[in-house]
Design an enzyme around this catalytic site. Structure first.
Site, short mmCIF file in Angstrom:
data_model
loop_
_atom_site.label_atom_id
_atom_site.label_comp_id
_atom_site.label_asym_id
_atom_site.label_seq_id
_atom_site.Cartn_x
_atom_site.Cartn_y
_atom_site.Cartn_z
N THR A 81 49.57 73.78 17.18
CA THR A 81 50.09 72.59 17.87
C THR A 81 49.20 71.68 18.09
OG1 THR A 81 51.36 74.36 19.35
CG2 THR A 81 51.22 72.17 20.21
N GLY A 124 42.60 81.33 23.13
CA GLY A 124 41.82 81.96 22.20
C GLY A 124 42.37 82.77 20.97
N GLU A 140 36.60 75.46 23.22
CA GLU A 140 37.64 74.92 23.77
C GLU A 140 37.41 74.87 25.20
OE1 GLU A 140 41.45 76.47 21.16
OE2 GLU A 140 40.70 77.81 22.70
N LYS A 183 56.06 79.48 25.41
CA LYS A 183 54.61 79.86 25.77
C LYS A 183 54.59 79.95 27.42
CE LYS A 183 52.93 79.65 21.88
NZ LYS A 183 52.02 78.75 21.21
#
Length: 262
Positions: free
Chosen positions: A36, A103, A111, A129
């Site tokens: 994404t 992750g 991140e 999600k």
């Protein structure tokens, strides 16, 4: 070209396209990692090339850095940028309180560092999600290679005292060999099924010697942009307690579709 996208890719694209509206000229922007986030980097590159947008991007992985350079974004290190105006990244799961599991792309350490060094974190996601309770997606934990089996055993022992449904762990592999992160560490995936108290799990994990960082992002995300396969996009802001909806049209000439390999 956009007509060839699957519904899930359309959802990722519209979320990314909406999220880059937060980016303004002169900003220092954290660039996430994953499928994404790759759409987001492509969208920003298009804005740089076609609209003259001037930003400095801080990537969260080597592959994001390579993609950002390919599309024309000025890439700098976090030490050079010092602090970021905004980070845009994906998530493997998010709940109603904007707690995240990240992750899946093995970039959770960079991140989390980049996200916490930003004034604002915007998460881009497709609706699949979203979960009521975190834990269906395996929780990644980055560990140093030295004594990783001992670290893994300590993690398993710790799980007995926490509010989780499953306690299985596995070393993430890259083919027949253990996976190495950009920092040269391993990933142990925790198959918890349900995480009752994400904040507690995150804090306890990081107390274990050998653990570098875990993939629970708690109290870090400010905004979630959720894309749908029909072009709808929903923006949820936790600070303003606001939800807005929009619909983005697909333009057949979108040249950023032509060579997207992620």
């Amino acid at each position: 070209m956009s007509g060839e996208l699957s519904p899930i890719d359309k959802a990722k694209f519209v979320a990314a396209k909406k999220a880059v509206e937060y980016v303004e000229d002169g900003m220092r922007v954290g660039l996430g990692t994953g499928s994404t986030a790759a759409w987001m980097v492509r969208c920003l590159g298009e804005m740089v090339r076609e609209d003259g947008l001037k930003i400095r991007g801080v990537p969260t992985s080597a592959r994001t850095a390579a993609l950002a350079r390919d599309v024309g974004i000025d890439v700098v290190s976090l030490d050079e940028a010092k602090w970021l105006d905004l980070t845009i990244d994906g998530a493997d799961e998010f709940d109603g309180e904007f707690n995240l599991i990240k992750g899946g792309g093995a970039a959770l350490l960079q991140e989390k560092i980049v996200a916490t060094a930003s004034d604002r974190m915007v998460v881009i996601s497709d609706v699949s999600k979203e979960v009521e309770t975190l834990g269906a997606f395996p929780l990644p934990v980055e560990v140093i290679p030295f004594g990783w089996q001992t670290t893994k055993a300590l993690i398993e022992e710790m799980l007995d005292s926490l509010d989780v449904l499953g306690q299985t762990t596995s070393l993430r592999m890259n083919g027949a060999a253990p996976l190495f992160t950009d920092e040269g560490n391993h990933i142990v995936d925790l198959h918890l099924n349900r995480i009752g108290n994400a904040r507690q799990v995150a804090m306890v994990l990081n107390q274990i010697p050998g653990v570098v960082e875990n993939g629970l992002f708690v109290d870090i995300c400010d905004t979630v942009v959720v894309g749908y396969g029909d072009g709808r996009v929903q923006v949820r802001d936790i600070n303003e307690n606001a939800v807005s909806e929009d619909r983005l049209e697909f333009v057949e000439s979108e040249n950023l579709f032509s060579d997207l390999g992620d």
